[in-house]
Design an enzyme around this catalytic site. Structure first.
Site, PDB file in Angstrom:
ATOM      1  N   TYR A  70      51.462  17.866  31.589  1.00 44.84           N
ATOM      2  CA  TYR A  70      51.755  19.180  32.147  1.00 44.84           C
ATOM      3  C   TYR A  70      52.390  20.038  31.057  1.00 44.84           C
ATOM      4  CZ  TYR A  70      51.638  15.782  35.910  1.00 44.84           C
ATOM      5  OH  TYR A  70      51.286  14.732  36.712  1.00 44.84           O
ATOM      6  N   ARG A 102      44.683  16.890  29.678  1.00 37.18           N
ATOM      7  CA  ARG A 102      44.686  17.644  30.930  1.00 37.18           C
ATOM      8  C   ARG A 102      46.020  18.335  31.156  1.00 37.18           C
ATOM      9  NH1 ARG A 102      46.279  16.192  36.204  1.00 37.18           N
ATOM     10  NH2 ARG A 102      48.193  15.743  35.045  1.00 37.18           N
ATOM     11  N   GLU A 142      43.103  21.491  35.377  1.00 36.83           N
ATOM     12  CA  GLU A 142      42.692  20.899  36.642  1.00 36.83           C
ATOM     13  C   GLU A 142      42.543  21.971  37.708  1.00 36.83           C
ATOM     14  OE1 GLU A 142      44.369  17.454  39.656  1.00 36.83           O
ATOM     15  OE2 GLU A 142      44.377  17.180  37.484  1.00 36.83           O
ATOM     16  N   HIS A 144      43.333  23.189  40.974  1.00 35.03           N
ATOM     17  CA  HIS A 144      44.506  22.756  41.743  1.00 35.03           C
ATOM     18  C   HIS A 144      45.145  23.929  42.464  1.00 35.03           C
ATOM     19  CE1 HIS A 144      48.283  20.690  42.652  1.00 35.03           C
ATOM     20  NE2 HIS A 144      47.681  19.571  42.321  1.00 35.03           N
ATOM     21  N   ASP A 172      38.696  18.475  40.235  1.00 34.84           N
ATOM     22  CA  ASP A 172      39.257  17.632  41.291  1.00 34.84           C
ATOM     23  C   ASP A 172      38.524  17.974  42.585  1.00 34.84           C
ATOM     24  OD1 ASP A 172      41.040  16.934  43.586  1.00 34.84           O
ATOM     25  OD2 ASP A 172      42.316  16.163  41.974  1.00 34.84           O
ATOM     26  N   HIS A 175      40.514  19.193  45.671  1.00 26.90           N
ATOM     27  CA  HIS A 175      41.141  20.500  45.485  1.00 26.90           C
ATOM     28  C   HIS A 175      40.103  21.619  45.407  1.00 26.90           C
ATOM     29  CE1 HIS A 175      44.918  18.624  45.412  1.00 26.90           C
ATOM     30  NE2 HIS A 175      44.898  18.196  44.160  1.00 26.90           N
ATOM     31  N   HIS A 198      38.199  14.254  39.052  1.00 23.48           N
ATOM     32  CA  HIS A 198      39.113  13.418  39.822  1.00 23.48           C
ATOM     33  C   HIS A 198      38.504  13.207  41.200  1.00 23.48           C
ATOM     34  CE1 HIS A 198      43.268  13.916  37.637  1.00 23.48           C
ATOM     35  NE2 HIS A 198      42.502  12.992  37.102  1.00 23.48           N
ATOM     36  N   TYR A 217      54.989  12.465  44.271  1.00 28.11           N
ATOM     37  CA  TYR A 217      55.842  11.825  43.275  1.00 28.11           C
ATOM     38  C   TYR A 217      57.074  11.154  43.875  1.00 28.11           C
ATOM     39  CZ  TYR A 217      52.809  14.287  40.092  1.00 28.11           C
ATOM     40  OH  TYR A 217      51.697  14.739  39.425  1.00 28.11           O
ATOM     41  N   GLU A 253      41.662   8.725  41.498  1.00 32.50           N
ATOM     42  CA  GLU A 253      43.066   9.119  41.513  1.00 32.50           C
ATOM     43  C   GLU A 253      43.676   8.666  42.848  1.00 32.50           C
ATOM     44  OE1 GLU A 253      45.544  12.995  39.989  1.00 32.50           O
ATOM     45  OE2 GLU A 253      44.000  13.331  41.500  1.00 32.50           O
TER      46      GLU A 253
END
Length: 285
Positions: A70, A102, A142, A144, A172, A175, A198, A217, A253
């Site tokens: 990130y 990424r 990504e 997202h 993804d 998404h 993904h 997370y 993922e």
């Protein structure tokens, strides 16, 4: 299309890189996507052992499909740190032998960002693309929610504004479905910029909030509704029919429980789809 899995699936458990590679070979994955925190840990604490494992992977035609991290582009202050971090990630990418890094296109939705903010985000991403490109690494963003790649029009605008085909996409699937509209149509529109996929699925569209970062997370986050690819509401059979010809990796993922068993079942199903599609192609000739 080649298949890999993500080390982020093991963010809440202790498992060695060597063990993950044994699993990769046993289940016939062709690659592994490494989370930036994991890559740095391997480099700082297990460099020699990991280097030997990476050499063995290359000899078996296996690869690190992507280095995922990130890079903050939301302010000048944070971007100065991101430039330094990008240099570090480029070095890690070279060490891992992966050609792509990424990131995300900011952390504000395309609908809420101001024109001035969008211009600043785009310029910062352009600088990161230039840094990566000069070192032979591809930067991918990504698709997202809550970023400049959170709907089709904004994603296309971002790609156009960056220019010179220097930015690519990590598509993804879930998404992109959140964009609204026809998923396969959006696949074909974005295909020229897709460099990685993904794959993940959920039982019901109403459960898409399970993938919000605050839930994902958290070790105690809600996992109910995270299901295998063939068990969810997204039809991956149709997507594979349309995308299997693409020469890129798709990473599984998985954020739910029991990652080894879930990934094993998913890759077994994907291999069956690959053989089925190959058979259909032969029969059509």
């Amino acid at each position: 299309m080649k298949y890999s899995f993500c080390t982020i699936s093991f963010r809440h458990q202790l498992i060695s890189f060597a063990e993950l590679l044994r699993f990769m070979r046993k289940k016939q994955f062709e690659g592994i996507e490494i989370w930036g925190v994991h890559a740095m840990g391997l480099y700082e604490h297990e460099r020699k052992e990991t280097q030997e494992l990476l050499h063995g992977m290359a000899g078996d035609d296996l690869a690190v499909s992507m280095l995922s991290d990130y890079l903050d582009i939301d302010s000048e202050e944070s971007f100065a740190r991101s430039e330094r971090k990008c240099e570090q990630l480029i070095r890690l990418a070279h060490w891992l032998g992966t050609p792509r890094i990424r990131t995300f296109a900011g952390n504000k939705s395309s609908r809420s960002v101001t024109i001035a903010e969008r211009d600043a985000y785009t310029e910062r991403l352009r600088k990161l693309c230039r840094m990566c490109g000069e070192e032979g690494v591809q930067l991918v963003v990504e698709t997202h929610p809550g970023t400049l790649a959170d709907d089709l029009d904004s994603t296309l605008t971002l790609l156009s504004d960056i220019g010179q085909d220097s930015l690519r996409l990590n598509f993804d699937v879930l998404h992109v479905w959140e964009y609204g509209g026809d998923l396969l149509h959006m696949l074909h529109v974005l295909e020229p910029w897709i460099d990685h996929f993904h794959f993940k699925n959920i039982a019901s569209p109403s459960q898409v909030g399970l993938f919000n970062p605050g839930n994902i997370y958290s070790a105690s986050g809600d996992r109910e509704g995270m299901v295998l690819l063939h068990q969810g509401f997204l039809d991956y059979r149709k997507l594979l029919e349309e995308a299997s010809h693409l020469d890129c990796y798709a990473s599984l993922e998985w954020f739910g429980p029991s990652p080894l068993s879930a990934l094993a079942e998913d890759i077994d199903w994907l291999h069956k789809q690959r053989y089925s599609l190959a058979g259909n192609l032969r029969n059509s000739i």
